[in-house]
Design a protein around this motif. Sequence first.
Motif, PDB file in Angstrom:
ATOM      1  N   GLN A 247       0.839  -1.197   0.000  1.00 66.10           N
ATOM      2  CA  GLN A 247       0.000   0.000   0.000  1.00 66.10           C
ATOM      3  C   GLN A 247       0.873   1.246   0.000  1.00 66.10           C
ATOM      4  O   GLN A 247       0.541   2.248  -0.623  1.00 66.10           O
ATOM      5  N   ARG A 248       2.030   1.170   0.652  1.00 67.21           N
ATOM      6  CA  ARG A 248       2.979   2.291   0.589  1.00 67.21           C
ATOM      7  C   ARG A 248       3.454   2.500  -0.843  1.00 67.21           C
ATOM      8  O   ARG A 248       3.602   3.631  -1.302  1.00 67.21           O
TER       9      ARG A 248
ATOM     10  N   PRO B 274      -8.338   2.824   1.629  1.00 65.97           N
ATOM     11  CA  PRO B 274      -6.935   2.410   1.518  1.00 65.97           C
ATOM     12  C   PRO B 274      -6.494   1.446   2.611  1.00 65.97           C
ATOM     13  O   PRO B 274      -5.463   0.797   2.464  1.00 65.97           O
ATOM     14  N   THR B 275      -7.263   1.356   3.694  1.00 65.45           N
ATOM     15  CA  THR B 275      -6.781   0.516   4.801  1.00 65.45           C
ATOM     16  C   THR B 275      -7.680  -0.681   5.068  1.00 65.45           C
ATOM     17  O   THR B 275      -7.408  -1.469   5.968  1.00 65.45           O
ATOM     18  N   THR B 276      -8.753  -0.814   4.282  1.00 67.76           N
ATOM     19  CA  THR B 276      -9.733  -1.862   4.567  1.00 67.76           C
ATOM     20  C   THR B 276      -9.118  -3.254   4.536  1.00 67.76           C
ATOM     21  O   THR B 276      -9.480  -4.136   5.303  1.00 67.76           O
ATOM     22  N   ALA B 277      -8.163  -3.472   3.612  1.00 69.59           N
ATOM     23  CA  ALA B 277      -7.623  -4.819   3.460  1.00 69.59           C
ATOM     24  C   ALA B 277      -6.409  -5.066   4.352  1.00 69.59           C
ATOM     25  O   ALA B 277      -5.759  -6.095   4.239  1.00 69.59           O
TER      26      ALA B 277
ATOM     27  N   ALA C 197      -3.331   2.002  10.919  1.00 70.69           N
ATOM     28  CA  ALA C 197      -2.997   3.253  11.582  1.00 70.69           C
ATOM     29  C   ALA C 197      -1.759   3.876  10.946  1.00 70.69           C
ATOM     30  O   ALA C 197      -1.705   5.083  10.706  1.00 70.69           O
ATOM     31  N   GLN C 198      -0.762   3.033  10.635  1.00 70.08           N
ATOM     32  CA  GLN C 198       0.469   3.559  10.016  1.00 70.08           C
ATOM     33  C   GLN C 198       0.181   4.196   8.656  1.00 70.08           C
ATOM     34  O   GLN C 198       0.709   5.259   8.335  1.00 70.08           O
ATOM     35  N   ILE C 199      -0.664   3.535   7.868  1.00 72.64           N
ATOM     36  CA  ILE C 199      -0.946   4.049   6.524  1.00 72.64           C
ATOM     37  C   ILE C 199      -1.710   5.375   6.608  1.00 72.64           C
ATOM     38  O   ILE C 199      -1.406   6.334   5.899  1.00 72.64           O
TER      39      ILE C 199
ATOM     40  N   SER D 183     -10.138   9.835  13.091  1.00 73.71           N
ATOM     41  CA  SER D 183      -8.712  10.012  13.350  1.00 73.71           C
ATOM     42  C   SER D 183      -8.003  10.771  12.241  1.00 73.71           C
ATOM     43  O   SER D 183      -6.905  11.261  12.431  1.00 73.71           O
ATOM     44  N   THR D 184      -8.595  10.850  11.046  1.00 75.36           N
ATOM     45  CA  THR D 184      -7.831  11.363   9.916  1.00 75.36           C
ATOM     46  C   THR D 184      -8.413  12.604   9.248  1.00 75.36           C
ATOM     47  O   THR D 184      -7.660  13.498   8.864  1.00 75.36           O
ATOM     48  N   ALA D 185      -9.750  12.650   9.111  1.00 72.38           N
ATOM     49  CA  ALA D 185     -10.322  13.646   8.192  1.00 72.38           C
ATOM     50  C   ALA D 185     -10.587  14.993   8.845  1.00 72.38           C
ATOM     51  O   ALA D 185     -10.729  15.101  10.058  1.00 72.38           O
TER      52      ALA D 185
END
Lengths: 313, 337
Positions: B161-162, B181-184, B191-193, B220-222
Amino acid sequence: MLTYLAGRIASAVPIVLLVAIFIFSLVNLTPGDPAVLLAGDNATPAQVEVIRERLHLDQPLPTRFVVWAGNALRLDLGESIYSNQPVTKLIAQRLEPTFVLAIATLILTVVIAVPLGVIAAWKVNTWIDRGIMAFAVLSFSVPVFVIGYLLAYVFAVQLKWLPVQGYVPLADGILATLRSVALPAMALALVFAALIARVTRASMLEVLSENHIRTARAKGLSTRRILVIHALKNAGVPVITVIGIGFATLIGGVVVTESVFNIPGIGRLTVDAITRRDYPVVQGVILFFSVLLILINIAVDMSYALFDPRVKG
Amino acid sequence: MTDTLSVEHLNLTFENENGAVLALDEISFSLARGEILSLVGESGCGKSVTAMAIMGLLPPGSAKISGSIRLGPTNLLDLNEAELRNVRGNRIGMVFQDPMTSLDPVHTVGMQIAEVVQRHRGADAKAARSRALEMLDLVRIPDARNRLQAYPHELSGGMRQRVMIAMALACNPEVLIADEPTTALDVTVQAQILELIGELKSELSMSVILITHDLGVVASTADRMMVMYAGRIVEEGPVERVFSRPSHGYTAGLLQSLPGYGSTLRSHLTEIAGSVPRLDHRNPGCTFAPRCRFATGHCNAPLPDAHEIGANHRSLCIRDTAVFEAISNHEIVRAWA
């Protein structure tokens, strides 16, 4: 990779042995007595007996097989009953035309079939796709000798662009050679290309629906780059597999095509040997083709690694 | 703040032999420079379709689209395919849900990053390669120089993913669209992504559209969030506003279905009853009404346009006050208040 190759070759040994037993039985269980045939109509039973002894035909089958197989390992496939020439030498003499024809066919096939398959998959369900697939079904359905005579009639007899028949050896100039094999290679390639085009299309369609193709599109890559660099390389393994399998069909086609175009290759040798009941030659030729096919399949397996890095030896 | 991307009155209909399906209904929103906007909703609500519409990657034959999608002054819907290709991967980068299948398995990751640089920047192979190395460093892939030669199957999901992010950002896009982007990925890697996306957004001063169904990710992100249901934006606002004053029956349902902070394995999660309506049989009123516990008879009448709940906070729900009153004691709402 080398260990993998060694393993593949080792595993091919029993296959070759089975093929050898099969070929040997096939020829020896066929009705007809070669000794009687060779001796001619006016031969006495004593003369027939002499020939039979010379050819070891009086020995029991298993003994004859061991002798034959042992000799075959030393590349001694016996002598032709008809011409008394060593079979190995007969095959070697005929190798060049067949080899040139097969390579030319293969190149022509890939050049025709792979782009057609790619285009059909790209334009799936359009009239372009349907047209290509209709052409494929048609050329796969028509027997190779029909296509052969048709091509010879149009390009050799009517247009006089190419020789009607015969083979010019490489020693007499590569251009002349290519001209002489152009029509037979085209006839064979049409049949073979139909198969490869269909497989290429199917394999491409599968790859084109994969997520990484969507990624490639999201990167703004050109259609051509997506099709060739990303999709085709992924689709390569099934295509190369079918090219390998198709080689068996090709060999059958070579036998017919060489007769149609009067090319003195191994195909002609085979046909002549069968009509003359020349058992040692028939055995030798079939064994040669079988081993060739096995080697081609090993080469195909090895080539997977070129397309897919996940395949490792 | 100037808007990087602005979508106005986007309507999208898919046509097939069984008739037409309205997939996006009057979608309007804007994305400010340096902002992370989250699109939230369950499967089939239109969030991924919105992303594909922005990318111009919808199937050309069956999708009928109207409205406008402006990137700067350009309306992307006016561009032809060749012009769109110059936008994709260049001015808008995209990261997909499944890093296992989204990279080409038969090419090295270095090649896959380099080719996008070559495509859009006209860089030669050597320059593209050093840009690829730079990008792998940027997305914090250790031992980047050797990773250039790696094939996707040799990398973990998080690493892949990175790589996807490196690829999407290689040409310094103005907008990054990250579709789940983190579902899989594993929770720790998730959390890192997300952290990486947040950091890169600031470093590269780009805007991000983050598509997710996970309210935890949003929180946490938006910066801002847009809740979508059955092809419509039902509620939109700054994240802290929407979490502290949920104003749509569907948003309330999403919040209540989150496990609470103190919840144990045995405690019940509240689910939203019913299922997503079929898009070809929609009622004229609120599409969520049949599943909504706050719905009244008025909800089935044709809906007025979205109304302001507060600053930059809009809802399509005519029962927003009742919704908020009912849920104001919910622990998440109280935590954000």
